[in-house]
Design a protein around this motif. Structure first.
Motif: not given
Lengths: 544, 422, 117
Positions: B409-413
């Motif tokens: 996800t955007d969050e993880e990246i």
């Protein structure tokens, strides 16, 4: 992690310590006995001569969520000049009366506060409240859930189905991960959706035929029946009006026999004065509070300077918009609530503001039992929480109080009782109204004291004659045993917890709710509950 | 393995319809029920194949792409973080954390949709309500400079024009509907009354309405192409309705006078409350652009166009807004998250993104990704990632993961990038 | 012959559908490569329904397929997208918002001969 705070003068009212010299030992975030720690391995702090108190507990502040954030967004002028740059592991932020989330946590740390209750959240948008709570560091928190204009509750009352109302409230508290039942202008917020309000406890709510009296009595009974740790938390009717003291006294009478918390009663303790200037009716309201042992209050002390008023009380805010001409946000929330936001500046030269200021102080000084009156500014409504040290000085220092009184508009001063009140709060009483008392009223067993088993939330102050200076700059502040502020400056960013309740209810209700939601809401039943989707877990506090 | 997921939220527009049912076979979405034609494509055209990150167009390992992104951002003096509208609030919070960490300017697609609406709100406030209040109570609707018939396809049936509610059991029949626009649209055809305003004349027409609400008489017969008699009729309806709601869109924010148009409408609505309950609702566009406003406001105090260059948040639209940062060539690196300024910015602004090292996080191909230095293929929130989004009326709604592709996800990246620049 | 008209841009249903197919898809291209015009303006400028029109501003120029629409005289509408953005300036008047609606544009017919050259 072990810690000893040694040789300080301990003010721990719940454990009957009023300045006795002693040691506080901490292990794994909790206060422990001296025998429980390896004293040689523990980190120690010499607190000789210093004042040691439990961390502050704020029972009523608006720090997060949809209303607060609209206030932030609307007020760039509030943030400029109140910025905080990033440094080390600390986040940047901005805001004077409506600070950003990280800065809010840091500012509370810098006062020695470690627990804060978010004073209101509409369940439809409580997911937002929880998102922001995750971004408020250094504090343990909880959110009060507004129910005083909830359609389902009002329909249950109209249908004479109190058990169903109780099950619904229990479900709603769990589904919204809330901590307590909040009531704001019962019935008045619903009537505002028709451009109207309520003025008496027995006025009718349009479309339901129920009354404010029935709403508060039903919800107070439910809170008692469910054994909620905190009773109904009530913002009454007529806030800000010259009829408010009368209806506040009537409200107390209507709830006789119940546990009840009345919030920011300063705003609800006025009578009619001469020339459209309210007068303080603190004597009457304090007498009613003194006579009702089940009642606790917080004051909502006015602070001269900038404030941002925000409340679910929509009609009140519209009136304030018309009175001040200041910009106005209104937000009607389907099926359950509403709200408004108006910036304001309180000035000693304004006769009405002066009356509000002295009404709050009179209440503080006339309510006898400090365990039933708590420090608040209804942040940011009557002023920002960062002004708590000033309120403490006003309570502890009658000369300072009189000096400020002299700066008020003559019409506010005329006939006022305040200059005749000589009472000064002691340090021990300050520890009650800002720590032990609110923790007890909240039912937070491990907060507001320093006995064995308590959370190691500790504030250490250097006593000085100027009590505002003293409480503005704690020497050390510990949150769960971790040093978060030193010499009045935040030094660490630690995660806080969110407390919630999960009372039992008849699960059969959910079948009906699923149908109800199809008509009553634009969000599906499954997506409404804040238990669905993302979100950090909350810590359940037991009922009963 | 076939799955059926109910109460799915469509992340396409600000309506965030959360009543969809999605059927999938493994990672292949087979059927979407209740979505509009715009929402269908989000699910049905989704390409679930795993993809690897790109650096200069070549596939690389994740850690290499993260290292390259971190090195670009560490070297930059004036990085810009932009987009966020098709992301979740969890990722938006990380984007602000990254901006704070590296001293970046951060801006969302708000600045090219309802940024001026935010400026109007800061000037005069905003009397508003949730969409359920519109459905349940509103007997007068005024759509001004917006065309839900093309932009928010289920707005009419779910919330406004034909929606049935507690006090509006007959839906359309219980409402009077006005459309005010510079041209006839699909929406105006469905209205009871259409007022056609000359381009750039909205402010004058709104001021005239305020004048009429106050009982004053204009000295002309026509304002901005609209006969005053028609405006008088509208004012009478506004003053006598049970619950009025004005909806506004890009017709006000993109036109000359921008935020002044919006502030005039908001003021009109506030003043109408002396006579009748009246609210206004901005027709917020992309899935979670409202959430970007919310997240930026709670973390910085400001809704968009925020700079951390001095270590603390500063707000200056026209300066820290993305189009201006790019047009002035003030950004020397960019992180573009879940949006495509390559397609939606004026060409001269978009061109600067080809000059500077650009890092793109997106679930699919985009114009900006086609010449980015680093491209992180992500999961799409609401399709193969779960999160939170804010509806146009600021109601937060969960986005579900309806298929499991294992994409990041955007969050993880963003987490990985934050760690790498630290 | 060209005339100075007023340009507005905006979302269309087809533009949204095309976007999901990809901005290099024929659907997107088709949905964004068009200009809606007032029929009398078209007649005067000798632009046929379905024919090509050249739009030019200080920022650039773009050729689009013209369609007669229910637009008031003097107004042209182009769906938002990469093509029309060649015409939009970067001035935001201190707001962050470019003039996506209300910018002036020179509009002319594209003749076959010009098309080939």
């Amino acid at each position: 992690m072990m810690l000893g705070i040694l040789g300080g003068r301990i003010y721990d009212p719940r454990n009957s310590k009023d300045g006795e010299v002693g040691d506080i030992w901490v292990k794994d975030g909790r206060v422990v006995t001296p025998e429980d720690v390896d004293q040689k391995a523990a980190q120690t702090v010499d607190a000789t001569g210093l004042v040691v108190m439990p961390g502050g507990v704020d029972i009523h502040a608006h720090i997060v969520g949809s209303e607060v954030n609209s206030g932030r967004k609307m007020r760039p002028e509030d943030h400029r000049g109140h910025e905080r740059a990033r440094s080390g592991g600390l986040r940047a932020g901005a805001g004077g009366t409506v600070p950003s989330t990280y800065l809010t946590g840091y500012l509370y740390s810098e006062l020695g506060y470690t627990t804060v209750m978010q004073a209101s959240a509409a369940p439809l948008v409580v997911r937002h409240t929880h998102e922001e709570l995750e971004d408020v560091p250094n504090l343990d928190k909880g959110a009060f859930i507004v129910m005083g204009n909830n359609h389902f509750v009002m329909q249950c009352i109209a249908d004479k189905q109190p058990e169903k109302a109780r099950d619904y409230v229990a479900w709603l508290l769990g589904a919204s991960r809330g901590y307590a039942i909040k009531i704001v202008n019962p019935g008045g917020v619903e009537n505002w959706k028709w451009g109207k309000n309520v003025a008496e406890l027995d006025d009718e709510v349009i479309g339901y035929g129920v009354t404010p009296r029935q709403i508060v009595q039903t919800l107070a009974t439910i809170a008692d029946d469910l054994g909620l740790p905190h009773p109904v938390h009530i913002h009454g009717i007529n806030l800000g009006r010259h009829t408010s003291a009368r209806t506040t006294v009537e409200m107390i009478a209507a709830l006789d026999g119940h546990r009840v918390h009345l919030c920011h009663i300063q705003f609800l303790s006025y009578g009619a004065g001469r020339g459209h200037v309210h007068r303080s009716e603190a004597v009457a309201v304090a007498a009613a509070v003194n006579a009702s042992s089940g009642v606790t209050v917080d004051i909502g002390q006015v602070i001269f300077g900038n404030a941002t008023t925000m409340t679910c009380d929509g009609p009140l805010q519209y009136g304030l918009h018309l009175t001040t001409g200041n910009k106005w946000i209104n937000d009607d929330v389907e099926g359950e609530s509403g709200g408004g936001i108006v910036p304001i500046t309180y000035k000693p030269g304004n006769p009405i503001n002066g009356t509000m200021w002295l009404t709050g102080l009179e209440l503080f000084l006339l309510i006898d039992d400090p365990w039933r009156v708590f420090l608040s500014t209804d942040h940011p409504n009557a002023g920002p929480f960062t002004s708590y040290p000033q309120v403490i000085r006003l309570l502890m220092d009658r000369d300072y109080r009189r000096e400020m009184f002299e700066s008020l508009h003559p019409r506010a001063r005329r006939g006022a009782l305040l200059p005749d009140l000589d009472r000064e709060y002691s340090l021990g009483e300050i520890a009650v109204i800002s720590r032990a008392g609110p923790a007890r009223a909240l039912g937070l067993e491990h907060k507001g004291h320093l006995g064995v088993g308590a959370d190691a939330d500790v504030a250490v102050y250097e006593e000085c004659a100027d009590k505002e200076a003293m409480f503005s700059r704690p020497r050390y502040v510990y949150k769960g045993g971790e040093l978060v502020a030193r010499d009045g400056a935040v030094v660490a960013d630690v995660a806080g917890r969110t407390f919630s309740v999960a009372p039992q209810y008849d699960a059969g209700l959910e079948v009906e709710l699923r149908e109800y939601f199809k008509k009553a809401y634009t969000v599906s039943f499954d997506n409404y509950s804040a238990l669905s989707g993302h979100g950090a877990p909350t810590e359940i506090v037991a009922c009963g | 393995m076939s799955t059926v997921v109910e109460h799915v939220t469509c992340p396409f527009c600000g309506c965030l319809c959360d009543d969809l049912t999605v059927e999938a076979e493994g990672v292949e979405i087979r059927k979407v029920r209740l979505a509009c034609s715009s929402g269908q494509g989000i699910f049905m055209d989704y390409d679930p194949r795993p993809r690897r990150p790109l650096v200069d167009g070549r596939e690389v390992e994740w850690e290499n792409a993260v290292a390259e992104a971190a090195s670009i951002l560490s070297a930059a003096d004036s990085p810009l973080i932009y987009g966020l509208s098709s992301s979740a609030s969890e990722a938006q919070r990380k984007a602000v954390a990254l901006a704070d960490r590296i001293g970046a300017v951060i801006d969302s697609t708000s600045s090219v949709c309802h940024g001026p609406t935010g400026l109007a709100m800061q000037a005069v406030g905003e009397p508003t309500c949730t969409l359920g209040e519109v459905r349940d109570r509103a007997d007068l609707l005024v759509f001004w400079g917006c065309n839900p018939d093309a932009s928010h396809l289920r707005h009419f049936p779910r919330f406004s024009l034909t929606a049935k509610g507690a006090l509006t059991p007959n839906g359309r029949a219980d409402r009077t509907v006005y459309v005010v626009d510079v041209r006839p649209t699909g929406s105006s055809k469905k209205a009871d009354h259409f007022l056609q305003v000359d381009v750039g004349s909205d402010f004058e027409v709104l001021t005239t309405l305020r004048l009429l609400v106050k009982g004053k008489e204009p000295s002309v017969d026509t304002v901005g192409g609209v006969p005053v008699a028609q405006l008088k009729e509208l004012v009478e309806r506004m003053k006598s309705c049970r619950y009025g709601v004005a909806f506004m869109g890009m017709g006000l924010t993109m036109a000359p006078a921008r935020q002044l148009n919006v502030a005039e409408l908001f003021t009109l609505v506030a003043e109408l409350n002396e006579f009748a309950k009246f609210s206004v609702l901005p027709m917020r566009g992309h899935g979670n652009v409202t959430g970007a406003d919310q997240v930026l406001s709670w973390t910085t105090g400001y809704p968009f166009a925020v700079s951390f260059a001095r270590g603390y948040p500063q707000f200056s639209p026209g300066e820290f807004s993305a189009v201006d940062m790019l047009a002035r060539r003030a950004a020397d690196a960019a992180v573009i998250i879940a949006s495509d300024p390559g397609a939606h910015f004026p060409a001269a602004a978009a061109a600067h993104l080809e000059r500077i090292p650009t890092i793109v996080l997106d679930h699919g191909p985009s114009v900006v990704a086609s010449h980015a230095r680093v491209v992180f293929p992500t999961a799409a929130y609401g399709v193969d990632a779960a999160g939170t989004a804010y509806r146009m009326d600021n109601v937060p709604i969960p986005l579900k993961r309806v298929i499991s592709t294992g994409r990041l996800t955007d969050e993880e990246i963003l987490d990985r990038i934050i760690e790498a620049v630290a | 012959m060209s005339e100075r008209l007023t340009l507005i841009t905006g979302r269309t249903r087809k533009q949204a559908v095309g976007m999901h197919k990809g901005k290099d898809s024929p659907e997107y291209r088709e949905a964004t490569a068009l200009v809606e015009m007032n029929p009398e303006d078209m007649a005067r400028l000798k632009i046929e329904d379905g024919g090509k029109a050249l739009l030019r501003t200080a920022e650039g120029e773009v050729e689009l397929t013209a369609h007669a629409g229910s637009l008031p005289a003097g107004l042209v509408f182009v769906p938002m997208g990469t093509l029309v953005n060649k015409l939009i300036g970067t001035e935001t008047l201190g707001t962050g918002m470019p003039s996506f609606k209300g910018q002036t544009v020179d509009v002319a017919a594209v003749t076959e001969r010009e098309d080939a050259s």
